[in-house]
Design a protein around this motif. Sequence first.
Motif, PDB file in Angstrom:
ATOM      1  N   ALA A 149       0.936  -1.339   0.046  1.00  0.00           N
ATOM      2  CA  ALA A 149       0.021   0.033   0.016  1.00  0.00           C
ATOM      3  C   ALA A 149       1.047   1.248   0.106  1.00  0.00           C
ATOM      4  O   ALA A 149       1.807   1.114   0.595  1.00  0.00           O
ATOM      5  CB  ALA A 149      -1.042  -0.168   1.255  1.00  0.00           C
TER       6      ALA A 149
ATOM      7  N   LEU B  15       0.602   5.044   0.657  1.00  0.00           N
ATOM      8  CA  LEU B  15      -0.227   6.008   1.501  1.00  0.00           C
ATOM      9  C   LEU B  15       0.561   7.288   1.296  1.00  0.00           C
ATOM     10  O   LEU B  15       1.845   7.601   1.502  1.00  0.00           O
ATOM     11  CB  LEU B  15      -0.538   5.547   2.796  1.00  0.00           C
ATOM     12  CG  LEU B  15      -1.253   4.260   2.950  1.00  0.00           C
ATOM     13  CD1 LEU B  15      -1.616   3.738   4.279  1.00  0.00           C
ATOM     14  CD2 LEU B  15      -2.611   4.126   2.228  1.00  0.00           C
TER      15      LEU B  15
ATOM     16  N   ALA C 272      -6.022  -0.429   2.963  1.00  0.00           N
ATOM     17  CA  ALA C 272      -4.473  -0.406   3.109  1.00  0.00           C
ATOM     18  C   ALA C 272      -4.310  -1.384   4.426  1.00  0.00           C
ATOM     19  O   ALA C 272      -3.267  -2.306   4.389  1.00  0.00           O
ATOM     20  CB  ALA C 272      -3.813   0.701   3.529  1.00  0.00           C
ATOM     21  N   ASP C 273      -5.075  -1.412   5.381  1.00  0.00           N
ATOM     22  CA  ASP C 273      -4.930  -1.999   6.890  1.00  0.00           C
ATOM     23  C   ASP C 273      -5.442  -3.622   6.574  1.00  0.00           C
ATOM     24  O   ASP C 273      -4.784  -4.503   6.882  1.00  0.00           O
ATOM     25  CB  ASP C 273      -5.732  -1.319   7.783  1.00  0.00           C
ATOM     26  CG  ASP C 273      -5.223  -1.611   9.270  1.00  0.00           C
ATOM     27  OD1 ASP C 273      -4.238  -2.375   9.393  1.00  0.00           O
ATOM     28  OD2 ASP C 273      -5.886  -1.219  10.304  1.00  0.00           O
TER      29      ASP C 273
ATOM     30  N   ALA D 127      -3.039  -4.824   2.699  1.00  0.00           N
ATOM     31  CA  ALA D 127      -1.500  -4.755   2.148  1.00  0.00           C
ATOM     32  C   ALA D 127      -0.595  -5.352   3.366  1.00  0.00           C
ATOM     33  O   ALA D 127      -0.882  -5.267   4.403  1.00  0.00           O
ATOM     34  CB  ALA D 127      -1.203  -3.354   2.108  1.00  0.00           C
TER      35      ALA D 127
ATOM     36  N   ARG E 173       2.507  -4.700   3.356  1.00  0.00           N
ATOM     37  CA  ARG E 173       3.617  -3.803   3.542  1.00  0.00           C
ATOM     38  C   ARG E 173       2.946  -2.358   3.353  1.00  0.00           C
ATOM     39  O   ARG E 173       2.080  -2.191   2.249  1.00  0.00           O
ATOM     40  CB  ARG E 173       4.772  -3.950   2.650  1.00  0.00           C
ATOM     41  CG  ARG E 173       5.699  -3.089   2.665  1.00  0.00           C
ATOM     42  CD  ARG E 173       6.999  -3.506   1.753  1.00  0.00           C
ATOM     43  NE  ARG E 173       7.777  -2.460   1.543  1.00  0.00           N
ATOM     44  CZ  ARG E 173       8.720  -2.519   0.525  1.00  0.00           C
ATOM     45  NH1 ARG E 173       8.736  -3.798  -0.466  1.00  0.00           N
ATOM     46  NH2 ARG E 173       9.436  -1.455   0.223  1.00  0.00           N
ATOM     47  N   THR E 174       3.340  -1.471   3.999  1.00  0.00           N
ATOM     48  CA  THR E 174       2.911  -0.198   3.891  1.00  0.00           C
ATOM     49  C   THR E 174       4.081   0.893   3.505  1.00  0.00           C
ATOM     50  O   THR E 174       4.761   0.965   4.522  1.00  0.00           O
ATOM     51  CB  THR E 174       1.809   0.329   5.014  1.00  0.00           C
ATOM     52  OG1 THR E 174       0.556  -0.457   4.887  1.00  0.00           O
ATOM     53  CG2 THR E 174       1.636   1.922   4.713  1.00  0.00           C
TER      54      THR E 174
ATOM     55  N   LEU F  50       4.602   4.827   3.505  1.00  0.00           N
ATOM     56  CA  LEU F  50       3.874   6.227   3.521  1.00  0.00           C
ATOM     57  C   LEU F  50       5.006   7.484   3.315  1.00  0.00           C
ATOM     58  O   LEU F  50       6.061   7.402   3.303  1.00  0.00           O
ATOM     59  CB  LEU F  50       3.932   6.533   5.033  1.00  0.00           C
ATOM     60  CG  LEU F  50       2.595   5.592   5.752  1.00  0.00           C
ATOM     61  CD1 LEU F  50       2.975   4.370   6.361  1.00  0.00           C
ATOM     62  CD2 LEU F  50       1.656   6.565   6.927  1.00  0.00           C
TER      63      LEU F  50
ATOM     64  N   ASP G  76       8.407   2.680   6.134  1.00  0.00           N
ATOM     65  CA  ASP G  76       8.162   1.559   4.994  1.00  0.00           C
ATOM     66  C   ASP G  76       8.496   0.261   5.604  1.00  0.00           C
ATOM     67  O   ASP G  76       9.528   0.005   6.307  1.00  0.00           O
ATOM     68  CB  ASP G  76       9.316   1.646   3.907  1.00  0.00           C
ATOM     69  CG  ASP G  76       9.166   0.557   2.819  1.00  0.00           C
ATOM     70  OD1 ASP G  76       8.411  -0.235   3.068  1.00  0.00           O
ATOM     71  OD2 ASP G  76       9.858   0.646   2.087  1.00  0.00           O
TER      72      ASP G  76
ATOM     73  N   THR H 243       2.852  -3.764   7.498  1.00  0.00           N
ATOM     74  CA  THR H 243       1.723  -3.005   7.813  1.00  0.00           C
ATOM     75  C   THR H 243       1.312  -2.988   9.431  1.00  0.00           C
ATOM     76  O   THR H 243       1.318  -2.091  10.107  1.00  0.00           O
ATOM     77  CB  THR H 243       0.354  -3.062   7.113  1.00  0.00           C
ATOM     78  OG1 THR H 243       0.679  -2.939   5.701  1.00  0.00           O
ATOM     79  CG2 THR H 243      -0.702  -2.339   7.545  1.00  0.00           C
TER      80      THR H 243
ATOM     81  N   LEU I  93      -3.765   2.311  12.226  1.00  0.00           N
ATOM     82  CA  LEU I  93      -3.188   2.591  10.844  1.00  0.00           C
ATOM     83  C   LEU I  93      -3.431   4.034  10.749  1.00  0.00           C
ATOM     84  O   LEU I  93      -2.380   4.751  10.181  1.00  0.00           O
ATOM     85  CB  LEU I  93      -3.452   1.937   9.828  1.00  0.00           C
ATOM     86  CG  LEU I  93      -2.508   2.135   8.463  1.00  0.00           C
ATOM     87  CD1 LEU I  93      -1.030   1.987   8.817  1.00  0.00           C
ATOM     88  CD2 LEU I  93      -3.139   1.347   7.113  1.00  0.00           C
TER      89      LEU I  93
END
Length: 289
Positions: free
Chosen positions: A40, A42, A197-198, A201, A203-204, A206, A215, A218, A271
């Motif tokens: 994701a 963001l 995303a929560d 994903a 992995r997130t 931002l 990075d 998540t 998140l």
Amino acid sequence: MTTPAIRATALNKTFRSTDGTSVVAVEHVDLTVQPGEIVAFLGPNGAGKTTTVDMLLGLTSPTSGTIELYGATPHHAVVDGRVSAVLQTGGLLTDFTVRETIQAIAALHGRPDRVDAVIERTGLAPLASRLVKACSGGEQQRLKFALALVPDPDLIILDEPTTGMDVAARQAFWDTMRADAETGRTIVFATHYLAEADAFADRTVLMADGRIVADGPTAEIRAEYGGRTVTFRPPSHVVDGQGIDEAWLDAVRAAVAPLGVTELEVASASLEAAFLALTSTTEAQEALR
């Protein structure tokens, strides 16, 4: 060694504003995504997400830095059908039917065999004979997703893919994406729906002010930056506290029970809270140090 799906190194992108000054949209972004990851992307408006996505797809060139998709340039990866995208911008042929639109794109890719499979995969069979201009915004977004699936890509990049969809349509879309991810397809998506995303994903990433400020997995980002909230109701007012973990919960209950406290709850890390903390100007700068 496995070739990364995405390898971006020291990406920078500046634009010239109308008054002649330079505007930094993306600054020193390093990003590596391995095949099969679900990531994701963001950030608040103006964070640099869309500019980064455009560079990954070869729609604009970085001012400096390098990008490789499966070891090739973005242009070659897209031409070879290894990469597809669902973007906010870009029109459809409104006087074509849904099926005719998919057939046209399939012909360009040399994949007429994919038409029926894609229509079925994206739930567009009931709309196949409908003119595109008669489709709702959410239905047109589903059609864009169908077009992205035509070449059977290894990587799909989605920019706000569920914009215009109602709740049911968003749920159906993500059900399809989960099924695709299970086949090993790599998925990178930018969204402002934090719940998506929560939920989806692994992995997130931002972004804030053109840079990556976080990075990682998540769940770890949510836990590290989102905090927890303990809420309980004394006889006459509500008291909130943060940072209380499960080990403290029983102790808190025992301590406040003689006071007549009720409705003791612990909210898990959010998140959304992590997003707000990391993308605020002060917090973002601290996270970059």
